[in-house]
Write a protein that holds these residues in place. Sequence first.
Motif, short mmCIF file in Angstrom:
data_model
loop_
_atom_site.label_atom_id
_atom_site.label_comp_id
_atom_site.label_asym_id
_atom_site.label_seq_id
_atom_site.Cartn_x
_atom_site.Cartn_y
_atom_site.Cartn_z
N SER A 2 35.57 39.68 108.05
CA SER A 2 35.53 39.99 109.48
C SER A 2 35.12 41.44 109.69
N GLN A 3 34.76 41.74 110.94
CA GLN A 3 34.34 43.12 111.25
C GLN A 3 35.47 44.11 111.03
N SER A 4 36.69 43.74 111.41
CA SER A 4 37.82 44.65 111.21
C SER A 4 38.10 44.86 109.73
N GLY A 5 37.93 43.80 108.94
CA GLY A 5 38.11 43.93 107.50
C GLY A 5 37.03 44.82 106.89
N ALA A 6 35.80 44.69 107.37
CA ALA A 6 34.70 45.53 106.87
C ALA A 6 34.93 46.99 107.25
N ARG A 7 35.42 47.21 108.49
CA ARG A 7 35.71 48.59 108.92
C ARG A 7 36.82 49.20 108.09
N THR A 8 37.85 48.43 107.82
CA THR A 8 38.96 48.91 107.00
C THR A 8 38.48 49.24 105.59
N LYS A 9 37.66 48.35 105.05
CA LYS A 9 37.11 48.59 103.71
C LYS A 9 36.24 49.84 103.71
N GLY A 10 35.41 50.02 104.76
CA GLY A 10 34.56 51.21 104.87
C GLY A 10 35.37 52.49 104.98
N ARG A 11 36.45 52.44 105.75
CA ARG A 11 37.32 53.62 105.89
C ARG A 11 38.00 53.95 104.58
N PHE A 12 38.44 52.89 103.88
CA PHE A 12 39.11 53.08 102.59
C PHE A 12 38.14 53.70 101.58
N GLU A 13 36.92 53.19 101.53
CA GLU A 13 35.91 53.76 100.63
C GLU A 13 35.61 55.21 100.97
N LEU A 14 35.51 55.51 102.27
CA LEU A 14 35.27 56.88 102.70
C LEU A 14 36.43 57.79 102.32
N LEU A 15 37.65 57.29 102.49
CA LEU A 15 38.84 58.06 102.11
C LEU A 15 38.85 58.34 100.61
N ILE A 16 38.54 57.33 99.81
CA ILE A 16 38.50 57.50 98.35
C ILE A 16 37.41 58.51 97.98
N ARG A 17 36.24 58.37 98.57
CA ARG A 17 35.13 59.28 98.27
C ARG A 17 35.50 60.72 98.64
N MET A 18 36.13 60.90 99.79
CA MET A 18 36.54 62.25 100.21
C MET A 18 37.60 62.82 99.27
N ALA A 19 38.54 61.97 98.83
CA ALA A 19 39.57 62.43 97.89
C ALA A 19 38.93 62.83 96.56
#
Length: 166
Positions: A2-19
Amino acid sequence: MSQSGARTKGRFELLIRMALEQIQAVGWVLAPPMLRIALALPFFRSGLTRWDGFLSISPATLYLFENQFKVHVFGGAYGFPAPDTVALVVAVAEISLPVLLVLGLATRFAALAMLVMTGVIQLVFPDGWANFHLYWASLAVGIMALGPGPLSLDRLISGWFYPRDI
C-alpha cells in the motif's frame, strides 16, 4: 504494498541512510587520530627506553644493536653495519616519528617511515609478524591511505596555504 506501507518503508530507508552518514562522518573525524595514536604509542614507549639522559643513547641500546639484533635474510643472521649509528637513528626515529604522528604533522611521511621501520623490525624479529608487526603495518598503511584527518596540524597548515573560497 500500500501507499502508506511504501511511505513508511521510504522513511525507514531514509532514516537508516541518514544514521549511516552520521556514523561515517564521526568515523572520518575520529579514525585518523585514533590510528595515529595507536601506531605512535608502541614506538614512543620503545624510544623512551633507548635514551640514558638528554641526547645520550643508553648502554643497553648500544649493546643490543652491537651484539643482539641481527637481520634475518637469505637464511642467515647478519649484524647491522655501523651499529652505533643505526642505534642513534632508531632512537631518534622512535621518538620523533610518533610525536609527528600524534600531532598530525607530515603524517603520511611519518607513517611511511614507521612502515619501513616495521619491515626492518620484522627482519630482526621474524616471529613477531602475527603478534605485532602485522598490526603496526596495517595501522601505517591505513594512515597513509586516510591521511591525517581534520584533527591534525597537516590540515591546519593546508588551510593556511590553500584556503577554500567560500
